[in-house]
Design an enzyme around this catalytic site. Structure first.
Site, PDB file in Angstrom:
ATOM      1  N   ASP A 164       0.334  -1.651  -0.046  1.00 56.28           N
ATOM      2  CA  ASP A 164      -0.492   0.237   0.123  1.00 56.28           C
ATOM      3  C   ASP A 164       0.860   1.573   0.059  1.00 56.28           C
ATOM      4  O   ASP A 164       1.765   1.517   1.262  1.00 56.28           O
ATOM      5  CB  ASP A 164      -1.004   0.085   1.273  1.00 56.28           C
ATOM      6  CG  ASP A 164      -1.825   1.043   1.241  1.00 56.28           C
ATOM      7  OD1 ASP A 164      -1.848   1.926   0.723  1.00 56.28           O
ATOM      8  OD2 ASP A 164      -2.944   0.954   2.029  1.00 56.28           O
ATOM      9  N   HIS A 165       0.800   2.075  -1.585  1.00 50.80           N
ATOM     10  CA  HIS A 165       1.709   2.712  -1.230  1.00 50.80           C
ATOM     11  C   HIS A 165       1.593   3.966  -0.301  1.00 50.80           C
ATOM     12  O   HIS A 165       2.471   5.426  -0.892  1.00 50.80           O
ATOM     13  CB  HIS A 165       1.882   3.205  -2.723  1.00 50.80           C
ATOM     14  CG  HIS A 165       3.338   3.422  -3.331  1.00 50.80           C
ATOM     15  ND1 HIS A 165       4.383   4.004  -2.398  1.00 50.80           N
ATOM     16  CD2 HIS A 165       4.158   3.904  -4.669  1.00 50.80           C
ATOM     17  CE1 HIS A 165       5.499   4.449  -2.958  1.00 50.80           C
ATOM     18  NE2 HIS A 165       5.305   4.581  -4.316  1.00 50.80           N
ATOM     19  N   ARG A 166       0.283   4.656  -0.029  1.00 51.45           N
ATOM     20  CA  ARG A 166       0.166   5.604   0.894  1.00 51.45           C
ATOM     21  C   ARG A 166       0.576   5.324   2.575  1.00 51.45           C
ATOM     22  O   ARG A 166       1.391   6.197   2.977  1.00 51.45           O
ATOM     23  CB  ARG A 166      -1.764   5.072   1.123  1.00 51.45           C
ATOM     24  CG  ARG A 166      -2.383   5.409  -0.359  1.00 51.45           C
ATOM     25  CD  ARG A 166      -3.913   5.340   0.607  1.00 51.45           C
ATOM     26  NE  ARG A 166      -4.133   4.071   0.550  1.00 51.45           N
ATOM     27  CZ  ARG A 166      -5.278   3.436   1.630  1.00 51.45           C
ATOM     28  NH1 ARG A 166      -6.350   4.132   0.811  1.00 51.45           N
ATOM     29  NH2 ARG A 166      -5.210   2.509   2.179  1.00 51.45           N
TER      30      ARG A 166
END
Length: 427
Positions: free
Chosen positions: A399-401
């Site tokens: 999850d790049h967030r």
């Protein structure tokens, strides 16, 4: 005094379920702990136990009923020697007040009345049963489906039923009025999808589990920016260690799989790379101090992910024993909610199918999932010379967030090192 038996919430996320099967009938005497029914939740089929004793006086929701809301009265139990009063059973949903009489189709209401639904082959008070093609043709011709009788299975309206049907104002096309606002749009997954009905086919009703899988995977891909990182890992040392451990564990009846050791490796890697053992909540980052690894298991009703708690801290023999038990009960639909809900990261292994590499979809609210491909003999550079080794490709979805690419790369590097030198993860 009569006791209402209500649809239970068998998991924290359950809002409705299917009453799959009654295990009792009217007139049966039950006591606390007796099994009453099998309930299909959004994750599994579970047995529902009685908490009181008495006589089943009236079953108000028949088995096979879908979309039964939590808290709905599904049966009424009478005390010893007591008749069940008629008022104890839930009253049918009252029909909306009729609109002014006119020859045209009535103005739309949020849901059809029980009478109109029954007349036109709909689920009780819910929707008209019609094939996607019939719905599309009705919309094009301006035909009100509520004016037709279905000739298909269970009263379903099919294409043939529209032949000769006269156009008329369909409820969805009726002019809105201040007193009758248009109903809210249906969720995207329920919109009719056109398909070619001329091709021989059969229809299979979606289970609650399959609906949940579809909803959660759509949610994941639409809301989570995935980043994918792949490494090639040499398996020879792990395969050798597995063989040695299995010889030592044979008297205890334990046989380790490669997957058991990979679960352990992921658990240890998450502890050693804590920035990847997280959940993004929108305004906070939840940092876990324990690695609970969810393991993808294929079942007849769909994918489910039982959890190995504290995968870094427990022995590989314990992981193996737990996985055999969890996977077996998952395939039977017998897992308890706490056994598949939660987890801090997931592992999905498709190597047994010969899949070389794939990119898995993150299981929200987790921050990452590890996708494992097949181990195969490949040319590989070892000590500056080209040799043949057993190589496996592993792809992490992050999850790049919440997880930067460099942190995800650090986890993949750690996971690779643990698999290639496995004594470090079991010492």
């Amino acid at each position: 005094m009569s006791i209402e038996i209500k649809m239970p919430a068998l998991s924290p996320t359950m809002e409705e379920g299917t009453l799959a099967k009654w295990l009792v009938k009217e007139g049966d005497t039950v006591k606390s702990g007796d099994l009453l029914a099998e309930i299909e939740t959004d994750k599994a089929t579970m047995e529902f136990e009685a908490v009181d004793e008495g006589v089943i006086g009236k079953i108000t929701v028949p088995e096979g009923t879908d979309n039964v809301k939590v808290g709905t009265v599904i049966a009424v139990m009478a005390g010893e020697g007591e008749d069940v009063p008629a008022a104890a059973a839930p009253a049918p949903t009252p029909a909306p007040a009729p609109a002014a009489k006119t020859e045209a189709t009535p103005a739309p209401t949020p849901a059809p009345t029980a009478t109109s639904a029954k007349a036109n082959g709909a689920d009780t008070g819910s929707r008209i049963k019609a094939s996607p093609l019939a719905k599309r043709l009705a919309a094009e011709k301006g035909v009100d489906l509520a004016s037709l009788s279905g000739s298909g299975p269970n009263g379903r309206i099919v294409k043939a039923d529209l032949d000769g049907a006269k156009p008329g104002a369909a409820p969805a096309a009726a002019a809105p009025t201040p007193s009758a606002p248009a109903p809210a749009a249906a969720p995207a997954e329920h919109k009719p999808v056109w398909y070619d009905e001329s091709i021989p086919h059969e229809e299979e009703k979606l289970s609650n589990i399959r609906k949940t899988i579809a909803r959660r995977l759509t949610e994941s891909k639409q809301t989570i920016p995935h980043i994918y990182l792949t490494v090639d890992i040499r398996l020879d040392a792990l395969l050798k260690l597995r063989s040695e451990l299995n010889k030592a564990l044979e008297p205890r009846g334990v046989k380790l799989s490669v997957n058991d050791l990979l679960i352990k490796a992921l658990g240890v890697a998450l502890i050693q790379t804590p920035k990847c053992n997280v959940t993004y909540t929108g305004d906070r980052l939840i940092k876990y101090s324990r690695a609970d690894v969810s393991v993808a298991v294929s079942t007849p009703t769909g994918l489910i992910t039982p959890i190995i708690r504290d995968a870094a801290g427990v022995s590989v023999s314990s992981i193996s024993t737990q996985m055999k038990d969890l996977a077996g009960r998952a395939k039977e639909g017998k897992l308890q909610p706490q056994e598949y809900q939660g987890g801090t990261a997931s592992l999905s292994n498709m190597g047994m199918f010969g899949i070389k590499q794939f990119e898995a979809v993150i299981n929200p609210p987790q921050g990452m999932i590890m996708a494992i491909g097949a181990g195969e003999k490949r040319p590989y550079v070892i000590d500056d010379s080209l040799q043949i080794a057993t190589i496996m490709s592993a792809t992490g979805s992050f999850d790049h967030r919440a997880i930067d690419g460099a942190d995800g790369a650090e986890l993949m590097k750690t996971f690779k090192a643990l698999v290639e030198a496995p004594m470090g993860m079991i010492a």
